[in-house]
Write an enzyme that holds these catalytic residues in place. Structure first.
Site, short mmCIF file in Angstrom:
data_model
loop_
_atom_site.label_atom_id
_atom_site.label_comp_id
_atom_site.label_asym_id
_atom_site.label_seq_id
_atom_site.Cartn_x
_atom_site.Cartn_y
_atom_site.Cartn_z
N CYS A 159 0.77 -1.00 0.09
CA CYS A 159 0.07 0.15 0.04
C CYS A 159 0.92 1.31 -0.14
CB CYS A 159 -1.11 0.10 1.03
SG CYS A 159 -0.37 0.30 2.75
N ASN A 184 -14.83 3.88 9.15
CA ASN A 184 -15.40 4.04 10.50
C ASN A 184 -16.20 2.97 10.74
OD1 ASN A 184 -15.71 5.51 13.00
ND2 ASN A 184 -17.19 6.81 12.20
N HIS A 238 -2.88 1.40 6.81
CA HIS A 238 -3.11 1.25 5.05
C HIS A 238 -2.70 2.76 4.81
CE1 HIS A 238 -4.36 0.42 1.36
NE2 HIS A 238 -5.70 1.37 1.63
N GLU A 277 -20.57 11.09 15.66
CA GLU A 277 -20.04 9.80 15.30
C GLU A 277 -20.94 8.63 15.17
OE1 GLU A 277 -17.59 6.05 15.57
OE2 GLU A 277 -18.83 7.14 16.91
N ASP A 333 -17.64 -0.42 12.86
CA ASP A 333 -17.66 -1.00 14.32
C ASP A 333 -17.10 -2.50 14.13
OD1 ASP A 333 -18.67 1.17 15.67
OD2 ASP A 333 -20.63 0.44 15.80
N GLU A 342 -14.75 9.65 18.84
CA GLU A 342 -15.49 8.50 19.21
C GLU A 342 -16.34 8.33 20.25
OE1 GLU A 342 -15.12 5.94 17.39
OE2 GLU A 342 -13.06 5.84 16.37
N ASP A 400 -7.11 6.07 -3.50
CA ASP A 400 -6.50 4.87 -3.15
C ASP A 400 -6.17 3.92 -4.36
OD1 ASP A 400 -5.48 2.85 -1.60
OD2 ASP A 400 -7.08 2.53 -0.23
#
Length: 1376
Positions: free
Chosen positions: A980, A1098, A1039, A1152, A1100, A1147, A1062
C-alpha cells in the site's frame, strides 16, 4: 441578390460524425438521430457565397403529433458568433465557396421526439424557407451528457443499459433460478418509430416528453392494455388461442412491429416477464438507461396493508377465498436510471418501472417510477407507488388462524421470505448479479426492521447494537514505551478491571499471531489459557512475554503481530474480547555527511547499519537516492553476519543549492522496513562563473523580392528556460524537462520573429495547439488561439504586448478548464499574400493543473500548502501500529528526468478521451486504477506473500522515480512489487506532477470490509477461538492512501476539498480495481451514498460467537477500534499531524454514532444463495421436510402437507397431492421426512413455468405451537441446443443446427420454433408440427450475417404442453 438554399445535408449517415459521436450508429433508420444536450453538424449549400455581414440564417425545428391531438413544439435556432451552453444556437464553423458547415447546439432538457427541420435564410432582398428533405431529426435522451436527467457516469454501464440489444431475464424460484436470453431489438427496423407512436397514445403534451419521470410513467401504462389499448394484453390462464404463448416470445421486436403496423391492436398475450421487456426496449430506445430485474418470492399485496396475509382454518388448511394476497414465484420489472428533482435529495438513481397490470395507480394500471432508495428505507410516502413495490420485496408473511368466534389471531410470522435473490444481468457479461441489497437492508438487521416498521407500522424493532447486560468487566492490552525491537523479547500486559461490587471469575484465552500489515493472519506463535479471579473493584495486570525464539522464524514484512484475548465471565456470561496489534521495531540506517555539502564539490557520506538479529542477513542490497540525483544508486553488499555492523562510504556531487534530503533503504528478505534519511543543506559554490542574458540572434536572411509581402515566421521562442519568466511564474522551474511547462488558467509569453515587421492592420496570427495521443487511440484536442486587441478571462486568446522591428512578444491566455497534457504548437500567419504554417521546434508545451488559479478546480488558497502538496518532492509515510507509529521518508521525485513524460504515458493507458483530462475527478480516478496492474497493465504489481523473487521487495523502495522510469522505459510493463505505501507514494508523485495537490495519509487499524456490511466481523467458536476460515473481514495494522484537493461539482455543496484516492487493489469499483476520489467530508458524515467508494474508515468491530445450532450471535462490539491516528506529514516540517478528526467525529459522540448508523443503513450486505437445480419436468420430484426438536422433552404433532400447482405469480390452481403425517420427536432429535411427487401425479395439471408449492402446517400437541411454512419449486425444462456449423462471416451463408429432446412421455402438439438475433430484422418462425414422446428434433437453418463482431442467436419453442423452452448461442461474426 436573394440567399436561396439549394440543399441541406444533415450528415445523417450511420458512419458519419453525427451518429458516431451521438452513439446512434446502430439504429436501423437512415434519418439523423441525435441525443439532446450535444452539438451536431450540418452542411448548407446556397445559391451564392454566404456573407456574414449582410446575410443570416435560422433553423426551425417542429415537433408535432402525427397520430394524436396533443400539443406540439416549435423551436427557432439563431445563428451566433460564439456558442454558449444551455441555448438553442448554431455557429458557422467552416465555409467553402457557396457551402457552410454549421455546429448546432441542443438543450439537455429538450423534448425527445421526431422533429421536422426547416432552414430560414435572410438577406437584404428578403426571407426564404427551405424544408429539408428528408427532414426528420430524431432527438433522444442523452446519458452521456452531464446536464441530462438520465446522465450515467460510467461508460461500461452506458454500453450495457443503452447500447446492448441483448439481455437476460431470470425466472423460476429462488432455489432454481432459470435464465433466458432476450432480444431487446431497440435498434431494429421500425422500432424507434413504434416507440414514438406509443408515446403519442399517452395523450400527454409533448412539452412533457422532456422529463424521463413522466415518460417512464407513461410507458408503464402504455405497455399493458388494461385501460388504454396499450401494447400487450395479459393472460395468466392456460389457453393462448388467438395469440402467442408468453413463454414463446424471445424478443420485443416482433411485438412492437406487430403493434405499430396494426395501428394499436392489442392482441398479444403476455405474462409479467414479457411485459417488462417491451418497456425496457422503449426506454433504452428513447435513451433512458434501463435494465430488467427479477424479484423472487414477490408479494402481491391486495389491501395495502404492506403485509402478506395467509389465512388458515381450525384444521390448519388454507382458506383460499379469504387469502387474497399472493406470493409470485418471481416477478420481473424494470429499473431506469434518472435524477428525481421531484423527490428529496438522495432518491434519484435506479427507479422501478413496472408495466405488469396488478393494481391501478392514479386511475391507470401502471407502476413507477419508484425510487429504489425509498423502497430500501421504507419511505412509502414518496411517489410513485412506493407502498406497492415495498410490499413486493420486504413485507412480512403473516399466518392468521380462524378462532371459534370467527375472528383471526396471528400464529406465525415469516420476516425474511419475501423478496429474495433480486437479480439482474451483470454489466459487460452474462453473469447474474444479486442486487437485493439495493432494495433492503440485511434481513433481520435493525435497519431492515426499522424500514418495515416505518412502512407498515407492524412488527418488532430489534436493535443492531444492543447494550450488553452485566457489562462490568473491562479488558485492555497495554505496551510500554515505543515497543519491542526486532531480535528482542516482546513484553506486553493484559489489564482487567472489575467495575462491580461482586467477585468475578473468568477463563481468558490469549493467542499471539503473526500477521501481514493488511490484517491477514499468517499463523499462531503462542497460545494459552489463563484462569482469573477478580475481587470487587479490583484491577489486575497480567504480564505477557513473547520470546524472540518463539517468533524469529515466523515473521513477515513489517514485523507485525496481533495479540487476541477472549473470555467469558462466569457470573454474568459477559463475553470479553479485544485485539491488539503491535510491531517489532527495526533499526535505522544512520546517514552522516563528512563535512559541508557544496554545489559541484564531492561530498563523502557514511551510512551505518547494525544487524539486530542472531541470524545472518543474506544478499543485502542498499538503495540511495535524493540530493538531486536523477536515478537511484544501488549497492549489492552481500551477507551481513549476525549482530554485525556495516559502514558504507559513498561520494556524491550536489548540483542544486538549498535544503536537500538523502535517503537510504535496505533490501533483505529476512529484515524489512530498514531505512534512513539525512537533511543536508547544500551551499552555493561562489567560485562558479554565472552567465546569462538573451541569446544572440543571427540576422534574418533576406527574403526574395517575389515574397516581400508574405508574412513568414522565422523563429519562435517559447521562453521555456527554467530560469525564465514563464516557468518561474508558473511554478514549473523545478521540472527536469527543457520544454515549456505551464499551468492552465494563467497567461504565458512567447516571442515570434518574422521575415518583415508585423503590420497589425493587414496581418494576423493564430496559434494552433494540438493535444494528440501518442501511445493510444483515444480522442485528441485541437485549439485555435486567435489574436485580439484586449484579452478577456475565460477565453483562448493572445495579444501583442511588445513589438521590436521584426519581432513581437505575445501574451497567451489559457483556460482554467483546459485539458492537461503535452500540446504541439504551430504558428499560423496571415497576410494579404496568403497563409503560412510554422511548426515550432521544439514545439512541446506541457499544460498542468493550477492550484494557484482561483478558477481551477484544484485551487488551494494557502501558499504554504501549495509548496508542500505540489512543490515538495520529499515526504513522509507512516506505518506500524497506532501504538508504534513508524516513519519513513519517500522521494516523490515528481520533477526528475522522464517523470512528467511517464505520468502522461500512464494517463494515455487509461483509454479515456483527452477531453476528460480537464477534470481532476476523472484524472485522479484514472490514476487510482492505473497505478495498480490488477486489470489494466498498470504501473505496479502487488505482492503480499513472503517471496519477492523476480522483483523488488516493497519495503526496499524509497522513492517513486525508479519505479516510474522503469515502467515508462519498458513501454508499460508492470513493476514488481508493491504494497500500500508504494502504491500511495507513486500515486502521490503522479498527481503532484500533474498539478493536483496531494498528500500521503496513513490510517491505523484500517478495516477491510469484504462483504460491504460496513462492520468488521470477527467470528469465534464455542471455545472462544477465532474461526479463521469464517473471518474474512480483516483489520490492517495500517493502510496508506492519498488525499487530493479539488472541488466536487458532481456532489452536493460542501463535499469538495480533500478527497481520498487509493490505488491499492482491494475491491473492484465499477469494474476496475480503483478507489475514489472519495469526499473526506462525506466519510465523516456517513454519507456513503455519495460517489465514489465512500463506505469505509469508520466501522464497528463486532464479535460473533457460534451457537450449537451453527448460527452466530453478537457477543461484543468495539465501537472505537477502527480508524485510529490517521496521519500525514505536516505542512513545512517533518512532524506528523493527526487528521482523524477530518474523517470522523470524536469516538462515541452523538455525531459519530449517527454517522455510523447512517452509513450502515446503506450497507449492501448481499444475501448469497447456492442454487439447487431441482427436478426436471417429466421426472419424479423429490423433496424433504426437516423437523428439529430443540427442547429437552418429547414432542408430538400431526403434520398436514399439500402440493399445489401454481402460477408463478403465486396464484394457486389446484391440489395434486395432500396427506397427513403423525410425528413423534425425541428430545433434541432432528427428523427428515422424504416426500416424492410422482410424474403421473402432476403431469396433467401443470401451467406455465412448471411451478408448484409445498405447504406444510401442523400443531405441536404439548405446547400448541403452530408450525407453518411454504416452499415453492419449479420443474426444469430442457434447453434448445444451438450449434453453428463453421465460422460466421459477414455476407456468407452460415448453417446452424438447433436440437431439442422432448422430456415427456406425451406427444407435443403444434410445436412452433421462433428464431431471432444475428442481425436479423424480423423473427423467423418454423411451424414444426408434432413431436413424439421422448423424441429428438434437429432443425437445420441458414443465415447470412450482416454485421461483424459478437452476436447472439436466440431460439424458443412455443407449445401448449411444454413452455419455457429456449436456447442461445454466442457467435462471433468475422468481417468479410
Amino acid at each position: 441578390m436573394l440567399l436561396t438554399v439549394h440543399s441541406v445535408d444533415l450528415l445523417e449517415s450511420k458512419d458519419g460524425p453525427n451518429r458516431r459521436e451521438h452513439h446512434t450508429g446502430a439504429y436501423f433508420s437512415d434519418n439523423l438521430i441525435i441525443r439532446r444536450g450535444q452539438t451536431f453538424q450540418m452542411w448548407i449549400e446556397f445559391s451564392r457565397p454566404f456573407n456574414p455581414k449582410s446575410d443570416s440564417l435560422q433553423l426551425q425545428l417542429k415537433l408535432e403529433p402525427i397520430f394524436s391531438s396533443s400539443t406540439g413544439i416549435h423551436i427557432s435556432v439563431p445563428l451566433v458568433d460564439i456558442l454558449e451552453d444551455g441555448r438553442w444556437e448554431m455557429k458557422i464553423v467552416e465555409q467553402e465557396d457557396k457551402r457552410v458547415r454549421l455546429a448546432v447546439n441542443t438543450l439537455p432538457t429538450a423534448s425527445i421526439g421526431c422533429y421536422k427541420v426547416t432552414v430560414e435564410s435572410f438577406s437584404p432582398k428578403g426571407k426564404l424557407l427551405f424544408p429539408c428533405s428528408p427532414n426528420d431529426l430524431y432527438m433522444l435522451f442523452n446519458p452521456w451528457c452531464e446536464d441530462d436527467a438520465v446522465y450515467l457516469d460510467d461508460e461500461s454501464e452506458r454500453k450495457e443499459y443503452i447500447l446492448n440489444s441483448m439481455g437476460r431475464i431470470y425466472y423460476g424460484t429462488e432455489q432454481q433460478i432459470g435464465t433466458r436470453t432476450w432480444n431487446f431489438a431497440q435498434f431494429e427496423q421500425d422500432i424507434l418509430e413504434a416507440c414514438l407512436f406509443i408515446l403519442e397514445r399517452g395523450q400527454v403534451a409533448m412539452t412533457e416528453w422532456r422529463d424521463p419521470v413522466i415518460v417512464s410513467r407513461m410507458v408503464s401504462a402504455l405497455v399493458n392494455s388494461n385501460d388504454d389499448y396499450g401494447v400487450l394484453m395479459g393472460n395468466w390462464k392456460d389457453s393462448y388461442e388467438g395469440g402467442t404463448s408468453p413463454t414463446a416470445w424471445s424478443g420485443s421486436g416482433d411485438i412492437l412491429r406487430q403493434y405499430y403496423s396494426s395501428g394499436s391492436l392489442s392482441n398479444s398475450p403476455s405474462a409479467g416477464s414479457m411485459q417488462e421487456s417491451p418497456i425496457l426496449v422503449l426506454l433504452r430506445c428513447l435513451g433512458i438507461p434501463t435494465r430488467c430485474v427479477t424479484n423472487f418470492n414477490s408479494a402481491h399485496d391486495t389491501d395495502l396493508s404492506l403485509t402478506t396475509d395467509i389465512y388458515i382454518d381450525e384444521k390448519l388448511e388454507i382458506i383460499k377465498d379469504k387469502t387474497s394476497d399472493s406470493v409470485w414465484n418471481f416477478h420481473v420489472w424494470n429499473e431506469s436510471w434518472m435524477s428525481r428533482p421531484d423527490l428529496p435529495a438522495g432518491y434519484g438513481g435506479w427507479q422501478v418501472v413496472d408495466a405488469t397490470p396488478q393494481e391501478p395507480s392514479q386511475g391507470s394500471y401502471r407502476c413507477g417510477p419508484t425510487s429504489v432508495s425509498a423502497v430500501r428505507n421504507g419511505q412509502v410516502n414518496l411517489k410513485f407507488d412506493t407502498p406497492f413495490v415495498f410490499a413486493e420485496v420486504n413485507s412480512d408473511k403473516i399466518y392468521w388462524q380462524k378462532k371459534p368466534d370467527g375472528s383471526f389471531s396471528q400464529v406465525n410470522v415469516e420476516k425474511s421470505s419475501i423478496g429474495q435473490c433480486i437479480s439482474t444481468k451483470a454489466v459487460g457479461s452474462d453473469a447474474r448479479v444479486d442486487i437485493t441489497h439495493l432494495y433492503k437492508y440485511p434481513e433481520g438487521s435493525w435497519e431492515e426492521r426499522t424500514a418495515v416498521e416505518r412502512a407498515s407500522r407492524f412488527g418488532s424493532k430489534p436493535t443492531l447494537y444492543p447494550s450488553p447486560t452485566g457489562n462490568d468487566v473491562s479488558v485492555e492490552i497495554v505496551m510500554d514505551g515505543a515497543g519491542p525491537r526486532i531480535g528482542e523479547d516482546a513484553k506486553l500486559s493484559i489489564v482487567l478491571k472489575n467495575k462491580s461490587s461482586s467477585q468475578r471469575t473468568a477463563s481468558l484465552l490469549y493467542e499471539v499471531m503473526v500477521m501481514y500489515y493488511t490484517g491477514v493472519l499468517k499463523n499462531t506463535v503462542k497460545k494459552d489459557q489463563i484462569p482469573l479471579t477478580l475481587k470487587p473493584q479490583e484491577t489486575k495486570t497480567i504480564p505477557l512475554t513473547l520470546q524472540y525464539k518463539e517468533y524469529m522464524n515466523h515473521l513477515v514484512d513489517q514485523g507485525a503481530l496481533m495479540l487476541a484475548v477472549t473470555g467469558r465471565v462466569n457470573e454474568t456470561q459477559q463475553i470479553l474480547a479485544t485485539q491488539f496489534n503491535f510491531r517489532l521495531r527495526t533499526p535505522d540506517l544512520i546517514i552522516t555527511p563528512q563535512g559541508d555539502a557544496v554545489v559541484g564539490k564531492e561530498l563523502t557520506v557514511k551510512i551505518t547499519f547494525q544487524n539486530p538479529l542472531s541470524q545472518v542477513l543474506r544478499n543485502v542490497l542498499f538503495r540511495i537516492e535524493g540530493l538531486g540525483m536523477q536515478s537511484v544508486r544501488k549497492i549489492a553488499y552481500g551477507d551481513v553476519d549476525k549482530h554485525a555492523t556495516v559502514t558504507l562510504t559513498e561520494k556524491f556531487v550536489p548540483t542544486v543549492a538549498g535544503p536537500q534530503k538523502l535517503l537510504a533503504s535496505m533490501d533483505c528478505r529476512l529484515l524489512t522496513q530498514v531505512h534512513g534519511v539525512a537533511d543536508i543543506v547544500v551551499k552555493p559554490n561562489l567560485l562558479v562563473e554565472m552567465s546569462g542574458g538573451p541569446t544572440a540572434r543571427a540576422p534574418a536572411a533576406e527574403t526574395p523580392s517575389a515574397s516581400d509581402m508574405l508574412l513568414t515566421v522565422h523563429s519562435v521562442d517559447l521562453l521555456e528556460s527554467k530560469d525564465g519568466p514563464n516557468r518561474r511564474e508558473h511554478h514549473t522551474d523545478a521540472y527536469f524537462s527543457d520544454n515549456l511547462i505551464i499551468r492552465r488558467g494563467q497567461t504565458f509569453q512567447m516571442w515570434i520573429e518574422f521575415s518583415r515587421p508585423f503590420n497589425p492592420k493587414s496581418d494576423s496570427l493564430q496559434l494552433q495547439l494540438k493535444l494528440e495521443p501518442i501511445f493510444s487511440s483515444s480522442t485528441g484536442i485541437h485549439i485555435s488561439v486567435p489574436l485580439v486587441d484586449i484579452l478577456e478571462d475565460g477565453r483562448w486568446e493572445m495579444k501583442i504586448v511588445e513589438q521590436e522591428d521584426k519581432r513581437v512578444r505575445l501574451a497567451v491566455n489559457t483556460l482554467p478548464t483546459a485539458s492537461i497534457g503535452c500540446y504541439k504548437v504551430t504558428v499560423e500567419s496571415f497576410s494579404p499574400k496568403g497563409k503560412l504554417l510554422f511548426p515550432c521546434s521544439p514545439n512541446d508545451l506541457y499544460m498542468l493543473f493550477n492550484p494557484w488559479c482561483e478558477d481551477d478546480a484544484v485551487y488551494l488558497d494557502d501558499e504554504s500548502e501549495r509548496k508542500e502538496y505540489i512543490l515538495n518532492s520529499m515526504g513522509r509515510i507512516y506505518y506500524g501500529t497506532e501504538q508504534q507509529i513508524g516513519t519513513r521518508t519517500w522521494n516523490f521525485a515528481q520533477f526528475e528526468q522522464d517523470i512528467l513524460e511517464a505520468c502522461l504515458f500512464i494517463l494515455e493507458r487509461g483509454q479515456v478521451a483527452m477531453t476528460e483530462w480537464r477534470d481532476p475527478v476523472i484524472v485522479s480516478r484514472m490514476v487510482s486504477a492505473l497505478v495498480n496492474s490488477n486489470d489494466d497493465y498498470g504501473v505496479l504489481m502487488g505482492n503480499w506473500k513472503d517471496s519477492y523473487e523476480g522483483g523488488t521487495s516493497p519495503t526496499a523502495w524509497s522513492g517513486s522515480g525508479d519505479i516510474l522510469r522503469q515502467y515508462y522505459e519498458s513501454s508499460g510493463k508492470p513493476v514488481k512489487f508493491a504494497q500500500c505505501w508504494v502504491y500511495a507514494g507513486v500515486t502521490n508523485t503522479v498527481l503532484r506532477c500533474l498539478g493536483i495537490p496531494t498528500r500521503c495519509v496513513t490510517n491505523f487499524n484500517s478495516a477491510h470490509d469484504t462483504d460491504l456490511s460496513l462492520t468488521t466481523d470477527i467470528y469465534i467458536d464455542e471455545k472462544l477461538e477465532i474461526i479463521k476460515d469464517k473471518t474474512s473481514d480483516s483489520v490492517w495494522n495500517f493502510h496508506v492512501w492519498n488525499e487530493s484537493w479539488m472541488s466536487r461539482p458532481d456532489l452536493p455543496a460542501g463535499y469538495g476539498g480533500w478527497q481520498v484516492v487509493d490505488a491499492t487493489p482491494q475491491e473492484p469499483s465499477q469494474g476496475s480495481y480503483r478507489c475514489g476520489p472519495t469526499s473526506v467530508s462525506a466519510v465523516r458524515n456517513g454519507q456513503v451514498n455519495l460517489k465514489f467508494d465512500t463506505p469505509f474508515v469508520n466501522s464497528d468491530k463486532i464479535y460473533w460467537q457460534k451457537k450449537p445450532d451453527g448460527s452466530f450471535s453478537q457477543v461484543n462490539v468495539e465501537k472505537s477500534s477502527i480508524g485510529q491516528c490517521i496521519s500525514t506529514k505536516a505542512v513545512g516540517s517533518d512532524a506528523r499531524v493527526d487528521i482523524t478528526h477530518l474523517y470522523k467525529y470524536p469516538e462515541g459522540s452523538w455525531e459519530e454514532r449517527t454517522a455510523v448508523e447512517r452509513a450502515s443503513r446503506s450497507a449492501p450486505n448481499r444475501l448469497y444463495r447456492h442454487g439447487r437445480a431441482g427436478p426436471r419436468i417429466g421426472e419424479d420430484a423429490k423433496l424433504s421436510i426437516v423437523l428439529k426438536n430443540k427442547s429437552s422433552s418429547q414432542r408430538t404433532a400431526s403434520l398436514l402437507y399439500e402440493v399445489m400447482v401454481m402460477y408463478y405469480t403465486g396464484v394457486l390452481k389446484n391440489t395434486v397431492k395432500k396427506d397427513q403425517i403423525p410425528l413423534t420427536l425425541k428430545p433434541q432429535e432432528t427428523k427428515t421426512i422424504p416426500l416424492t411427487l410422482q410424474y403421473k401425479e402432476y403431469m396433467n395439471h401443470l401451467v406455465d413455468q412448471g411451478a408448484l408449492m409445498l405447504a406444510v402446517t401442523g400443531r405441536v400437541n404439548e405446547t400448541q405451537q403452530i408450525l407453518a411454512t411454504q416452499f415453492n419449486f419449479r420443474l426444469r425444462t430442457p434447453d434448445l441446443i444451438i450449434t453453428p456449423q463453421g465460422d460466421a462471416v459477414v455476407g456468407k451463408e452460415l448453417t446452424v443446427k438447433i436440437t431439442f429432446q422432448n422430456p415427456l412421455s406425451q406427444v407435443l402438439r403444434n410445436v412452433l420454433f421462433r428464431i431471432e438475433g444475428l442481425g436479423m430484422q424480423s423473427v423467423r418462425k418454423i411451424a414444426y408440427g408434432d413431436v413424439d414422446k421422448h423424441a429428438t428434433v434437429t432443425l437445420t437453418e441458414k443465415f447470412v450475417p450482416t454485421v461483424a463482431g459478437p452476436q447472439k442467436l436466440l431460439a424458443s419453442m412455443d407449445c401448449r404442453l411444454l413452455t419455457q423452452v429456449h436456447g442461445v448461442a454466442d457467435i462471433v461474426v468475422k468481417p468479410k
